[in-house]
Scaffold this active site. Structure first.
Site, PDB file in Angstrom:
ATOM      1  N   LYS A 116       0.850  -1.193   0.000  1.00 55.40           N
ATOM      2  CA  LYS A 116       0.000   0.000   0.000  1.00 55.40           C
ATOM      3  C   LYS A 116       0.885   1.242   0.000  1.00 55.40           C
ATOM      4  O   LYS A 116       1.768   1.396   0.848  1.00 55.40           O
ATOM      5  CB  LYS A 116      -0.857  -0.013   1.267  1.00 55.40           C
TER       6      LYS A 116
HETATM    7  C1  E4P Z   1      -8.380   1.427   3.286  1.00 54.64           C
HETATM    8  O1  E4P Z   1      -7.637   0.587   2.834  1.00 54.64           O
HETATM    9  C2  E4P Z   1      -8.256   2.010   4.633  1.00 54.64           C
HETATM   10  O2  E4P Z   1      -7.597   1.095   5.458  1.00 54.64           O
HETATM   11  C3  E4P Z   1      -9.566   2.287   5.303  1.00 54.64           C
HETATM   12  O3  E4P Z   1     -10.669   1.864   4.546  1.00 54.64           O
HETATM   13  C4  E4P Z   1      -9.681   3.620   5.966  1.00 54.64           C
HETATM   14  O4  E4P Z   1     -10.945   3.746   6.534  1.00 54.64           O
HETATM   15  P1  E4P Z   1     -11.327   4.813   7.671  1.00 54.64           P
HETATM   16  O5  E4P Z   1     -11.665   6.095   7.018  1.00 54.64           O
HETATM   17  O6  E4P Z   1     -12.506   4.206   8.365  1.00 54.64           O
HETATM   18  O7  E4P Z   1     -10.106   4.923   8.570  1.00 54.64           O
END
Ligand code: E4P
Length: 217
Positions: free
Chosen positions: A83
């Protein structure tokens, strides 16, 4: 549409696997920190459990650092997806990692142009954050519709991971739009099962079953 869990909690992953509905996992530094466990322990355990893609996030700000971390992460398993944040340095890292056969997931995407850039850099996945867009009084699902339309227009094969999912309607809308993947917290996944008429129906059937004579079970 594939279902991913957005979590660092191994017990949640095990439960979803038992249900037979889990296609992959996404994590981020906040989710890992919530487990209170060492990063490598969590990552290795998840990678062993899950057959599908598991996104593990880099934390460097420069491309060199991201590539270094990405390569370390990729060593942990064949199903690792690295990522990378949506920045110019991030796109440099995406290009290098993808050219070496390491799949990437561009995260923190909040606009269609960011998604298009990630795709042009060669990312395997792009993660638009719908919940956080909704949080600032904008339309998160509109972002998904626009990215899907753009990717369809140019036959881009970067997969769209609908991220920052907060409730079942985000999942329904993602599926209606035709997003490839929806990554969600365990609480949202559980809520996808629920319907009061299902509970009521089971109760009624069980009550009537009591009246059936000569029951085999
Ligand atoms: C995506 O890969 C992120 O880990 C995640 O969906 C972030 O979500 P949040 O806005 O609930 O922290």
């Amino acid at each position: 549409m594939q279902f991913f869990l957005d979590t660092g909690h191994v017990e949640e992953i095990k439960q979803a696997l038992e249900w037979g509905i889990l296609d992959g996992v996404t994590t981020n530094p906040s989710l890992i920190s919530k487990t209170g466990r060492p990063f490598l322990d969590v990552a290795k355990e998840i990678l062993q459990l899950v057959d599908g893609p598991v996104s593990l996030e880099t934390v460097s700000r420069d491309a060199e650092g991201m590539v270094k971390e990405g390569k370390m992460l990729a060593e942990l398993g064949d199903n690792v997806v690295v990522k990378i944040p949506m920045t110019p340095e991030g796109m440099k890292a995406v290009q290098i990692l993808e050219s070496e056969g390491i799949p990437t997931n561009v995260t923190l995407v909040f606009s269609p142009t960011q998604a298009l850039i990630a795709a042009k850099a060669g990312a395997s996945f792009v993660s638009p954050f719908v919940g956080r867009v909704d949080d600032v009084s904008n339309d998160g699902m509109k972002l998904i519709r626009e990215i899907k339309q753009i990717f369809d227009n140019y036959e881009i094969d970067t997969e769209i991971i609908v991220a920052s999912v907060r409730h079942p309607m985000h999942v329904v809308e993602a599926a209606l739009i035709g997003a490839d993947i929806c990554t969600m917290p365990f609480e949202v996944l559980k809520r996808l099962f629920q319907h009061p008429l299902t509970d009521k129906g089971i109760e009624l059937f069980l009550k009537d079953w009591e009246k059936v004579p000569g029951k085999p079970f």
